[in-house]
Design an enzyme around this catalytic site. Structure first.
Site, short mmCIF file in Angstrom:
data_model
loop_
_atom_site.label_atom_id
_atom_site.label_comp_id
_atom_site.label_asym_id
_atom_site.label_seq_id
_atom_site.Cartn_x
_atom_site.Cartn_y
_atom_site.Cartn_z
N LYS A 162 0.81 -1.22 0.00
CA LYS A 162 0.00 0.00 0.00
C LYS A 162 0.84 1.27 0.00
O LYS A 162 0.48 2.27 -0.62
CB LYS A 162 -0.95 -0.02 1.20
CG LYS A 162 -2.07 -1.05 1.11
CD LYS A 162 -2.96 -1.00 2.33
CE LYS A 162 -4.18 -1.90 2.19
NZ LYS A 162 -3.83 -3.31 2.01
N LYS B 195 -2.40 1.42 9.05
CA LYS B 195 -2.68 0.33 8.10
C LYS B 195 -1.41 -0.43 7.79
O LYS B 195 -0.36 0.17 7.52
CB LYS B 195 -3.26 0.89 6.79
CG LYS B 195 -4.61 1.54 6.92
CD LYS B 195 -5.05 2.19 5.63
CE LYS B 195 -5.35 1.20 4.53
NZ LYS B 195 -5.93 1.88 3.34
N GLY C 141 -8.38 -7.27 3.61
CA GLY C 141 -9.48 -7.90 4.33
C GLY C 141 -9.72 -7.34 5.71
O GLY C 141 -10.29 -8.01 6.57
N GLY C 142 -9.28 -6.09 5.94
CA GLY C 142 -9.52 -5.46 7.23
C GLY C 142 -8.49 -5.83 8.29
O GLY C 142 -8.55 -5.32 9.41
N HIS D 48 -17.13 4.08 0.59
CA HIS D 48 -16.20 3.25 -0.17
C HIS D 48 -16.67 3.22 -1.63
O HIS D 48 -17.68 2.60 -1.95
CB HIS D 48 -16.17 1.84 0.41
CG HIS D 48 -15.17 0.93 -0.25
ND1 HIS D 48 -14.15 0.31 0.45
CD2 HIS D 48 -15.03 0.51 -1.53
CE1 HIS D 48 -13.45 -0.44 -0.38
NE2 HIS D 48 -13.96 -0.32 -1.59
N ARG E 180 -7.27 -8.05 -9.69
CA ARG E 180 -8.00 -9.28 -9.98
C ARG E 180 -9.45 -8.93 -10.24
O ARG E 180 -9.86 -7.76 -10.14
CB ARG E 180 -7.93 -10.23 -8.78
CG ARG E 180 -8.39 -9.57 -7.48
CD ARG E 180 -8.49 -10.52 -6.32
NE ARG E 180 -8.66 -9.86 -5.04
CZ ARG E 180 -9.79 -9.35 -4.58
NH1 ARG E 180 -10.89 -9.41 -5.33
NH2 ARG E 180 -9.87 -8.77 -3.41
#
Length: 630
Positions: free
Chosen positions: A116, A158, A164-165, A208, A297
């Site tokens: 990220k 993060k 996936g959190g 989101h 993906r």
């Protein structure tokens, strides 16, 4: 064009890919673990290859076995679906090195977006707006604390390799930063073998928003508009829709153009998604929408994009992987109507969303005005080894209100037994005023969690109808005299007299004439009955007559010990006739690799014991009965 395709996945996405491949005349090869030997995707493919034991780490995540299966069957290409190895650049490169076609982006593109912090730097250089924050190499506690103070609280920590959190912590106050950082790093290290983090400004009214992009090997990149995935629970998407409510054309043009720039920055090929976080405190505005990450993906929620554009994204993937250009130009793509998708999971929202496993003895999925993507069918087993998704339910409408109404009807008429599932939770979500008005945020579910997860109850009119059925259909047996002992009810009794029914193990007093003139649930929702099972509004109930045996001992009712989920009895601590005290452990049930102690509800005597050590039990099976002390 590819002539034979191996699908390196399972469940509904494997079935989805097989369907499109068959329509294109492409032969398919499935792979499967021990747990999936009889799975729907295995029977749907033209060929199937066993690749190992049930745990994914020993089967679906072992790239060498998958490549070997492709070689063995003569498959030319491998489609990874989503999850498992779909974003593993090393596996993608191994597929290419083996002389096979990888149906996905180039490994270098996956690598570029895999971390990220690096992805944010790349996007900033490409002119894509990113959330204010810190992605520096200095990972000392002192530097991170200093940067967090400069950004201003609340901040979000993060994991750079997260997903996936996992590896995410919101920090509201400076004094909590170090403890949250330590917790986040520990989780990130365990989940991704990488404890590096980045910091982002916490968006106070977050939506989101994501954009579907597609590239080919000829340098073309297009977008297929946006989706809104704001209804989430612990960063996991629950309901998705396209287009995004409240998105004006100017903002749409800006965000979609930014997504195309992002894809071009990594020379992207195939299907991908650029995910953004929007500060919606003043509606959707281009200057308040920031890049979060790219999923290299196909997405779980891709059907909503297909529904509004009329495009088959899997077909596009296979054509582009075969060397063809994208079938349509940007100006040929448009939005038609509205589509919403709900994820039907095998879980119990009333018990903390505890996953549920076992055999789907009854599976009634909607087949009207909806598109259902499923990897299971009636009789299939929901395994503890994989994601507990049962199906995706997608509805398209002329507008948003129409799509919501159709999806509410579809989820309300979804019937599953005995595996617990979240259809009734989805119905409640679709009825939330914040959602219906398009004002939801990523925190909406959390804000309403208590009302959304309260244990569903069978409606009064439905319960009264079932009571009358038990009487007038003589479901208590041929001896009508037995009715005399049930709650004092007599066939010629006063209309106010009641009988006792057992509703999912709970004794309930019912006046059969209650609700005689009341309508059953409306809004496209009916009650559906099979034997003693009653389905209503997405919830399932077992309704039985409450009996007393000849000796007067209680059967499954207030003192019944019911299995909360399918599982294995691993310990039994009592015997019939034993005196027990309130809270005393009676037995232990193992389910989903966790142990659940079942205890006595009050002081009393064990009058029935049907559980035995090592025995497998289904949900709501009566394992024991405790009769209260006098």
């Amino acid at each position: 064009m590819i002539s034979k395709l191996l699908i390196a996945n399972r469940g509904e996405i494997a079935c989805r890919i097989i369907r499109t491949a068959r329509e294109m005349g492409i032969a398919t090869v499935a792979v499967y673990s021990d747990a999936d030997a009889k799975a729907l995707h295995v029977r749907s493919a033209d060929e199937a290859v066993h690749i190992g034991p049930s745990p994914a780490a020993e089967s679906y995540l072992v790239g060498e076995k998958i490549i070997a299966a492709a070689k063995e069957t003569g498959a030319e290409a491998i489609h990874p679906g989503y999850g498992f190895l779909s974003e593993n650049a090393g596996f993608a490169q191994a597929v290419i090195d083996a002389g096979l076609i990888w149906v996905g982006p180039k490994p270098s593109s996956i690598d570029a977006m895999g971390l990220k912090d690096a992805a944010k730097k790349l996007m900033r250089d490409a002119g894509v707006p990113v959330t204010p924050g810190y992605e520096g190499e200095d990972q000392s506690v002192e530097r991170l604390k200093k940067e967090a103070d400069a950004i201003g609280y609340p901040v979000l920590i993060k994991a750079v390799a997260g997903g996936g959190g996992k590896g995410m912590r919101k920090v509201d106050h400076a004094e909590d930063f170090e403890a949250s950082l330590e917790s986040c790093r520990r989780e990130a290290k365990a989940s991704f073998s990488n404890d590096e983090v980045l910091l982002e400004k916490w968006i106070t009214s977050p939506r989101h928003i994501e954009v579907q992009v597609f590239g080919d090997s000829h340098g073309n990149v297009v977008h297929l508009f946006e989706r809104d995935c704001s209804l989430q629970r612990r960063h996991q998407k629950v309901i998705e829709e396209a287009p995004a409510p409240g998105m004006d054309e100017a903002t749409r043009e800006d965000i979609c153009a930014a997504a195309v720039r992002a894809a071009k920055a990594v020379d992207y090929e195939g299907a991908g998604t650029i995910e953004f976080i929007a500060d919606a405190s003043e509606g959707l505005r281009a200057d308040r929408i920031f890049f979060m990450e790219m999923n290299t993906r196909l997405q779980v929620e891709h059907p909503v994009t297909e529904e509004i554009t009329g495009v088959d994204l899997v077909e596009w993937q296979l054509r582009v992987a075969s060397g063809e250009p994208i079938p349509l130009k940007q100006e040929e793509l448009g939005i038609d109507g509205w589509a919403i998708e709900a994820r039907l999971y095998a879980e119990d929202p009333a018990k903390g969303f505890l996953p549920s496993t076992g055999r789907l003895e009854y599976l009634g999925l909607p087949n009207f005005r909806s598109r259902v993507e499923a990897g299971v069918e009636q009789g299939s087993e929901v395994s503890p080894f994989y994601d507990p998704m049962i199906a995706k339910i997608v509805c398209k409408g002329a507008d948003r209100d129409d799509a919501i109404a159709k999806l509410r009807e579809a989820t309300a008429n979804t019937n599953v037994w005995p595996v617990r599932q979240n259809a009734w939770f989805l119905v409640r979500l679709l009825e939330l005023e914040e959602f219906k008005s398009g004002q939801m945020t990523t925190g909406t579910i959390g804000e309403h969690i208590e009302e959304l997860t309260e244990e569903p109850k069978l409606g009064k009119s439905t319960l009264a109808l079932r009571a009358r059925d038990h009487l007038y259909e003589n479901q208590f047996g041929d001896d009508l005299a037995r009715l005399e002992g049930i709650g004092g009810f007599r066939l010629n009794a006063d209309r106010k007299e009641s009988i006792r029914l057992l509703v999912s193990g709970e004794a309930v007093e019912v006046t059969p004439h209650d609700g005689w003139d009341e309508p059953l649930p409306s809004g496209g929702v009916g009650t559906f009955q099979i034997g003693d099972l009653v389905f209503e509004n997405g919830a399932a109930f077992r309704v039985q007559p409450y009996r007393h045996d000849a000796g007067g001992a209680a059967s499954a009712a207030d003192g019944a010990i019911l299995a909360p989920m399918p599982g294995k009895v691993i310990a039994v601590d009592v015997a019939e006739g034993d005196a027990v005290t309130a809270g005393q452990r009676l037995m232990v049930l193992e389910a989903m690799k966790m142990e659940h102690a079942l205890t006595a509800p009050f002081d009393g005597t064990v009058t029935e014991l049907s559980a035995s050590e090592g025995g497998q039990v289904q949900v709501e099976a009566v394992l024991a009965v405790v009769e209260p002390s006098e």
